[in-house]
Design a protein around this motif. Structure first.
Motif, mmCIF file in Angstrom:
data_model
loop_
_atom_site.group_PDB
_atom_site.id
_atom_site.type_symbol
_atom_site.label_atom_id
_atom_site.label_comp_id
_atom_site.label_asym_id
_atom_site.label_seq_id
_atom_site.Cartn_x
_atom_site.Cartn_y
_atom_site.Cartn_z
ATOM 1 N N LEU A 189 0.830 -1.203 0.000
ATOM 2 C CA LEU A 189 0.000 0.000 0.000
ATOM 3 C C LEU A 189 0.867 1.256 0.000
ATOM 4 O O LEU A 189 0.641 2.166 -0.795
ATOM 5 C CB LEU A 189 -0.939 0.018 1.210
ATOM 6 N N THR A 190 1.879 1.300 0.865
ATOM 7 C CA THR A 190 2.729 2.493 0.920
ATOM 8 C C THR A 190 3.537 2.668 -0.359
ATOM 9 O O THR A 190 3.681 3.782 -0.853
ATOM 10 C CB THR A 190 3.680 2.463 2.137
ATOM 11 N N LYS A 191 4.044 1.570 -0.914
ATOM 12 C CA LYS A 191 4.798 1.671 -2.162
ATOM 13 C C LYS A 191 3.903 2.193 -3.279
ATOM 14 O O LYS A 191 4.285 3.112 -4.013
ATOM 15 C CB LYS A 191 5.386 0.321 -2.549
ATOM 16 N N ASN A 192 2.715 1.626 -3.394
ATOM 17 C CA ASN A 192 1.782 2.075 -4.432
ATOM 18 C C ASN A 192 1.363 3.523 -4.227
ATOM 19 O O ASN A 192 1.221 4.281 -5.187
ATOM 20 C CB ASN A 192 0.553 1.165 -4.478
ATOM 21 N N TYR A 193 1.166 3.913 -2.981
ATOM 22 C CA TYR A 193 0.776 5.291 -2.674
ATOM 23 C C TYR A 193 1.843 6.266 -3.182
ATOM 24 O O TYR A 193 1.536 7.225 -3.879
ATOM 25 C CB TYR A 193 0.569 5.471 -1.166
#
Length: 104
Positions: A32-36
Motif C-alpha cells: 500500500l505504501t509503495k503504491n501510494y
C-alpha cells in the motif's frame, strides 16, 4: 492525452494491487505504501524530481485541467478507502508514521 491515459492505467493497476488480499497484513501495508508513493509521483512528477526520483524528470502535469483533478480525486478516494482496512495495532512506529501521512 497519452499521459492522462498512462496515469489512469497506473492508478487502475495500483488499485488492483492494493485490493489483492494477502495473508500477511505487513506485506499488504508495505505494498500500500509503495503504491501510494508511486501513484503520488505520477500525479506530481515535478515534486518527484525535486525529491530525487529521476524517472519523472521528463514529465510535467498541468494541474488546472479537469482530467488532472479527476485523477487526483480518484487517487485520494482510493487511498482513503484502502487505509481504512489497515490494523494499526500491528504496525511498527515507522509504519505508523507512513500510515498517518497517507491518512492525512
Amino acid at each position: 492525452m497519452k499521459k492522462l491515459t498512462a496515469i489512469l492505467i497506473t492508478i487502475t493497476c495500483s488499485f488492483l494491487l492494493v485490493n489483492c488480499k494477502s495473508d500477511n497484513k505487513k506485506e499488504d501495508f508495505t505494498a500500500l505504501t509503495k503504491n501510494y508513493f508511486d501513484d503520488k509521483n505520477v500525479l506530481d512528477p515535478l515534486g518527484a524530481t525535486q525529491n530525487g526520483q529521476n524517472e519523472y524528470n521528463d514529465q510535467l502535469q498541468f494541474d488546472m485541467t479537469d482530467g488532472y483533478r479527476n485523477s487526483q480525486a480518484a487517487f485520494f478516494d482510493k487511498y482513503q478507502k484502502a487505509i481504512q482496512t489497515i490494523d494499526t495495532t500491528k504496525l511498527s512506529e515507522e509504519e505508523k508514521n507512513s500510515y498517518q501521512i497517507i491518512k492525512w
